[in-house]
Design a protein around this motif. Structure first.
Motif, PDB file in Angstrom:
ATOM      1  N   UNK A  74     -46.534  23.250-120.150  1.00  0.00           N
ATOM      2  CA  UNK A  74     -47.307  22.540-119.128  1.00  0.00           C
ATOM      3  C   UNK A  74     -47.767  21.176-119.636  1.00  0.00           C
ATOM      4  N   UNK A  75     -48.152  21.106-120.906  1.00  0.00           N
ATOM      5  CA  UNK A  75     -48.560  19.822-121.482  1.00  0.00           C
ATOM      6  C   UNK A  75     -47.375  18.865-121.592  1.00  0.00           C
ATOM      7  N   UNK A  76     -46.217  19.390-121.966  1.00  0.00           N
ATOM      8  CA  UNK A  76     -45.009  18.574-122.036  1.00  0.00           C
ATOM      9  C   UNK A  76     -44.647  18.027-120.660  1.00  0.00           C
ATOM     10  N   UNK A  77     -44.738  18.872-119.653  1.00  0.00           N
ATOM     11  CA  UNK A  77     -44.441  18.442-118.287  1.00  0.00           C
ATOM     12  C   UNK A  77     -45.427  17.366-117.842  1.00  0.00           C
ATOM     13  N   UNK A  78     -46.708  17.570-118.107  1.00  0.00           N
ATOM     14  CA  UNK A  78     -47.721  16.570-117.746  1.00  0.00           C
ATOM     15  C   UNK A  78     -47.456  15.254-118.474  1.00  0.00           C
ATOM     16  N   UNK A  79     -47.104  15.319-119.729  1.00  0.00           N
ATOM     17  CA  UNK A  79     -46.814  14.106-120.498  1.00  0.00           C
ATOM     18  C   UNK A  79     -45.587  13.391-119.946  1.00  0.00           C
ATOM     19  N   UNK A  80     -44.588  14.149-119.507  1.00  0.00           N
ATOM     20  CA  UNK A  80     -43.371  13.537-118.968  1.00  0.00           C
ATOM     21  C   UNK A  80     -43.627  12.818-117.647  1.00  0.00           C
ATOM     22  N   UNK A  81     -44.667  13.219-116.956  1.00  0.00           N
ATOM     23  CA  UNK A  81     -44.998  12.621-115.658  1.00  0.00           C
ATOM     24  C   UNK A  81     -46.080  11.548-115.750  1.00  0.00           C
ATOM     25  N   UNK A  82     -46.736  11.442-116.895  1.00  0.00           N
ATOM     26  CA  UNK A  82     -47.857  10.506-117.055  1.00  0.00           C
ATOM     27  C   UNK A  82     -47.394   9.062-116.839  1.00  0.00           C
ATOM     28  N   UNK A  83     -48.068   8.376-115.932  1.00  0.00           N
ATOM     29  CA  UNK A  83     -47.781   6.974-115.674  1.00  0.00           C
ATOM     30  C   UNK A  83     -46.496   6.707-114.928  1.00  0.00           C
ATOM     31  N   UNK A  84     -45.870   7.737-114.409  1.00  0.00           N
ATOM     32  CA  UNK A  84     -44.584   7.584-113.719  1.00  0.00           C
ATOM     33  C   UNK A  84     -44.800   7.774-112.221  1.00  0.00           C
ATOM     34  N   UNK A  85     -44.220   6.885-111.445  1.00  0.00           N
ATOM     35  CA  UNK A  85     -44.271   7.025-109.985  1.00  0.00           C
ATOM     36  C   UNK A  85     -43.079   7.875-109.556  1.00  0.00           C
ATOM     37  N   UNK A  86     -43.376   9.123-109.219  1.00  0.00           N
ATOM     38  CA  UNK A  86     -42.340  10.026-108.724  1.00  0.00           C
ATOM     39  C   UNK A  86     -42.143   9.747-107.238  1.00  0.00           C
ATOM     40  N   UNK A  87     -40.976  10.016-106.739  1.00  0.00           N
ATOM     41  CA  UNK A  87     -40.655   9.698-105.350  1.00  0.00           C
ATOM     42  C   UNK A  87     -40.711  10.929-104.460  1.00  0.00           C
ATOM     43  N   UNK A  88     -41.135  10.708-103.223  1.00  0.00           N
ATOM     44  CA  UNK A  88     -41.042  11.727-102.195  1.00  0.00           C
ATOM     45  C   UNK A  88     -39.666  11.651-101.547  1.00  0.00           C
ATOM     46  N   UNK A  89     -39.336  12.611-100.690  1.00  0.00           N
ATOM     47  CA  UNK A  89     -38.003  12.639-100.078  1.00  0.00           C
ATOM     48  C   UNK A  89     -37.626  11.359 -99.327  1.00  0.00           C
ATOM     49  N   UNK A  90     -38.530  10.817 -98.517  1.00  0.00           N
ATOM     50  CA  UNK A  90     -38.194   9.605 -97.759  1.00  0.00           C
ATOM     51  C   UNK A  90     -38.093   8.397 -98.684  1.00  0.00           C
ATOM     52  N   UNK A  91     -38.877   8.390 -99.756  1.00  0.00           N
ATOM     53  CA  UNK A  91     -38.775   7.314-100.741  1.00  0.00           C
ATOM     54  C   UNK A  91     -37.445   7.386-101.494  1.00  0.00           C
ATOM     55  N   UNK A  92     -36.919   8.587-101.645  1.00  0.00           N
ATOM     56  CA  UNK A  92     -35.608   8.749-102.270  1.00  0.00           C
ATOM     57  C   UNK A  92     -34.533   8.082-101.424  1.00  0.00           C
ATOM     58  N   UNK A  93     -34.612   8.250-100.121  1.00  0.00           N
ATOM     59  CA  UNK A  93     -33.658   7.600 -99.214  1.00  0.00           C
ATOM     60  C   UNK A  93     -33.754   6.084 -99.369  1.00  0.00           C
ATOM     61  N   UNK A  94     -34.972   5.552 -99.429  1.00  0.00           N
ATOM     62  CA  UNK A  94     -35.176   4.110 -99.602  1.00  0.00           C
ATOM     63  C   UNK A  94     -34.621   3.632-100.944  1.00  0.00           C
ATOM     64  N   UNK A  95     -34.859   4.407-102.002  1.00  0.00           N
ATOM     65  CA  UNK A  95     -34.357   4.030-103.326  1.00  0.00           C
ATOM     66  C   UNK A  95     -32.831   3.980-103.338  1.00  0.00           C
ATOM     67  N   UNK A  96     -32.190   4.960-102.733  1.00  0.00           N
ATOM     68  CA  UNK A  96     -30.728   4.982-102.671  1.00  0.00           C
ATOM     69  C   UNK A  96     -30.208   3.783-101.888  1.00  0.00           C
ATOM     70  N   UNK A  97     -30.907   3.420-100.808  1.00  0.00           N
ATOM     71  CA  UNK A  97     -30.487   2.282 -99.994  1.00  0.00           C
ATOM     72  C   UNK A  97     -30.562   0.969-100.777  1.00  0.00           C
ATOM     73  N   UNK A  98     -31.486   0.889-101.729  1.00  0.00           N
ATOM     74  CA  UNK A  98     -31.588  -0.348-102.525  1.00  0.00           C
ATOM     75  C   UNK A  98     -30.722  -0.302-103.785  1.00  0.00           C
ATOM     76  N   UNK A  99     -29.951   0.781-103.952  1.00  0.00           N
ATOM     77  CA  UNK A  99     -28.991   0.826-105.039  1.00  0.00           C
ATOM     78  C   UNK A  99     -29.319   1.743-106.194  1.00  0.00           C
ATOM     79  N   UNK A 100     -30.387   2.545-106.084  1.00  0.00           N
ATOM     80  CA  UNK A 100     -30.711   3.484-107.156  1.00  0.00           C
ATOM     81  C   UNK A 100     -29.604   4.520-107.280  1.00  0.00           C
ATOM     82  N   UNK A 101     -29.367   4.934-108.498  1.00  0.00           N
ATOM     83  CA  UNK A 101     -28.421   6.012-108.737  1.00  0.00           C
ATOM     84  C   UNK A 101     -29.173   7.329-108.620  1.00  0.00           C
ATOM     85  N   UNK A 102     -28.765   8.163-107.683  1.00  0.00           N
ATOM     86  CA  UNK A 102     -29.383   9.471-107.473  1.00  0.00           C
ATOM     87  C   UNK A 102     -28.512  10.499-108.184  1.00  0.00           C
TER      88      UNK A 102
END
Length: 136
Positions: free
Chosen positions: A4-32
């Motif tokens: 759990x601590x490793x998982x929390x550390x891996x997510x610290x300071x990172x903006x994770x995306x929601x499903x609709x944000x994933x669609x937007x990221x792919x549209x701008x050229x992100x590799x999914x």
């Protein structure tokens, strides 16, 4: 360190995306990158390539080798260290760890889909029957 601590550390300071944000990221050229197993993809469906152009399936066991732009075994899309990468798994746990590993090897824009494909489905977004673009 606990898992759990490793998982929390891996997510610290990172903006994770929601499903609709994933669609937007792919549209701008992100590799999914879908790291789910074959069994999970058969049960849940493939991510739709019409909404997520360029989505690829890469097994978690070779992910870093396929996305390291300096490595000799990288996929063609992994050309530069400023590549935006969004990792997707079933529930958003292993993808967080995978994205942290990608950041550690020099891909600072690596993140993941919060809640994984389960969140995608809960948002009412479609899947399709494939075929998937599987990279080995």
């Amino acid at each position: 360190m606990t898992l759990d601590e490793l998982l929390a550390a891996s997510r610290a300071g990172v903006r994770r995306l929601g499903p609709h944000e994933l669609v937007e990221a792919a549209a701008r050229g992100a590799l999914v990158v879908d790291t789910r197993t074959d069994v999970q993809r058969r049960r849940q469906g493939e991510l739709p390539r019409d909404l997520l152009p360029g989505v690829v399936v890469i097994d978690r066991t070779v992910l870093e080798w396929r996305l390291d732009p300096l490595g000799e075994h990288h996929v063609p899309e992994a050309k530069a260290d400023d590549l935006e990468v969004v990792v997707v798994c079933r529930q958003g746990y292993s993808s967080s760890l995978a994205a942290a590993s990608l950041r550690a090897i020099g891909l600072p824009r690596a993140t993941d889909l919060e809640g994984g494909v389960e969140a995608w489905l809960a948002a009412g977004l479609p899947t399709d029957d494939g075929p998937a673009d599987v990279r080995e």
